[in-house]
Design an enzyme around this catalytic site. Sequence first.
Site, PDB file in Angstrom:
ATOM      1  N   LYS A  35      29.865  15.803  26.449  1.00 24.44           N
ATOM      2  CA  LYS A  35      30.269  15.635  27.887  1.00 24.44           C
ATOM      3  C   LYS A  35      31.018  16.542  28.547  1.00 24.44           C
ATOM      4  O   LYS A  35      31.402  17.785  27.758  1.00 24.44           O
ATOM      5  CB  LYS A  35      31.133  14.269  27.883  1.00 24.44           C
ATOM      6  CG  LYS A  35      32.347  14.524  26.969  1.00 24.44           C
ATOM      7  CD  LYS A  35      33.115  13.092  26.385  1.00 24.44           C
ATOM      8  CE  LYS A  35      34.396  13.468  25.710  1.00 24.44           C
ATOM      9  NZ  LYS A  35      34.837  12.284  25.064  1.00 24.44           N
ATOM     10  N   TYR A 261      54.698  35.394  43.239  1.00 26.52           N
ATOM     11  CA  TYR A 261      55.231  34.436  44.379  1.00 26.52           C
ATOM     12  C   TYR A 261      56.566  34.227  43.870  1.00 26.52           C
ATOM     13  O   TYR A 261      56.629  33.602  42.441  1.00 26.52           O
ATOM     14  CB  TYR A 261      54.186  33.043  44.290  1.00 26.52           C
ATOM     15  CG  TYR A 261      53.196  33.426  45.198  1.00 26.52           C
ATOM     16  CD1 TYR A 261      52.966  33.892  46.548  1.00 26.52           C
ATOM     17  CD2 TYR A 261      51.807  33.378  44.680  1.00 26.52           C
ATOM     18  CE1 TYR A 261      52.033  33.942  47.196  1.00 26.52           C
ATOM     19  CE2 TYR A 261      50.772  33.313  45.281  1.00 26.52           C
ATOM     20  CZ  TYR A 261      50.772  33.610  46.895  1.00 26.52           C
ATOM     21  OH  TYR A 261      49.644  33.784  47.495  1.00 26.52           O
TER      22      TYR A 261
END
Length: 372
Positions: A35, A261
């Site tokens: 999956k 940042y």
Amino acid sequence: MQSPSLQIDLDILADNIQNLRDGITPGTEIIFVVKSDAYGHGIQPVSRRACKEGVNWFAVAYYEEALEVREACPHADILVLGPISPDEVPGSIQHRITPTVVDADHARSLAAVATAQHAKLNVHLKVDTGMGRIGFLESDDLSELEVILKTESLHVTGIFSHLAAVDLKRPWLQEKQHQRFVKAFTAAEAITGRRLMRHFCSSRGIQYYPDWDFDAVRPGILLYGYGCRDPRMRIRTRPLLQMHSRLMQVKRVPCGYPIGYYSSYNTTRDTQIGVVGAGYADGYLRSLSNRGDALVHGEIVPVVGRISMNWITLDLGPDLACKAGDEVVLIGEQNGNEIWADWLGRRAGTIAYEILTAIHPRIPRAYSGDIT
Ligand SMILES: *Cc1c(COP(=O)(O)O)cnc(C)c1O
């Protein structure tokens, strides 16, 4: 190429499959869970190679994924672990896909479509023995189970359950689930009068409970090389996926220089900062800001400052001889040093599964080994 790329060695997958087969009870079927694009490894190349290595069963979460496995493996059996919808019944019959039936209403809705097609749909039954997710309860009224098992156009071929925990400190959790599972398949087989394919364990259960192999096991993470670090575990595998990128710029900055940042990092000495082409948009989790590590020229170097959308900054130290264009290993090994998804997961407060499935599918994958 300066953006991140994945290197996936399918020969390691073949070794992992062999190690698993050698470790489990002889004759146990392997249902390989592919999956989420084979946990970020690429569903079709992975399934194709596994087929070549003799894996006959695959499991996916959704119907669409089953179609992808069918293309790669024309003869394999494919189990959809979740409940398919009635409109997916004709395709499931046509492509020999085995969906999971989760309760009597679901069984009726699938059976109605199969009956209209004058066809029979093979299904597995899911028993919820303590996960609290998909499946009917072991304590459910047997007449509900009977409805499912006696539905004309559904042919129940298997029965399974899923462990919510394999907790060595609280073993009664999984033992309780095991007891309920035994009760459930005993009741189901009493109604059908025939043996069903029983399967119970995913990777962690496989590792610690050799007596619970039943007819098949459902490994996912283990075949991708994780979930085998505890020496008490019975199967060893190796990761096959590496994520590489490159230094896009290397520059010298003074002590106390702010990085990224909001200046969450300030250099503690004169040093070199390396800017790497990769970021959270590529699936390198932002929670690895000031917490991850990478490998440059075989050295472990820290991720400093916040992870940006497309850039990561590394403190390369004052002395490492490196330049723009040099390789950076974000997941993998270099000169004997290693950084793997389980370690990154711990640093990021998550698990290897999320590190792997977060990798953006747009990142190019280079397969090596026999890619068949
Ligand atoms: C995902 C999944 C697995 C595989 O789990 P791993 O921990 O990766 O081995 C097995 N069974 C079910 C029902 C699953 O959802």
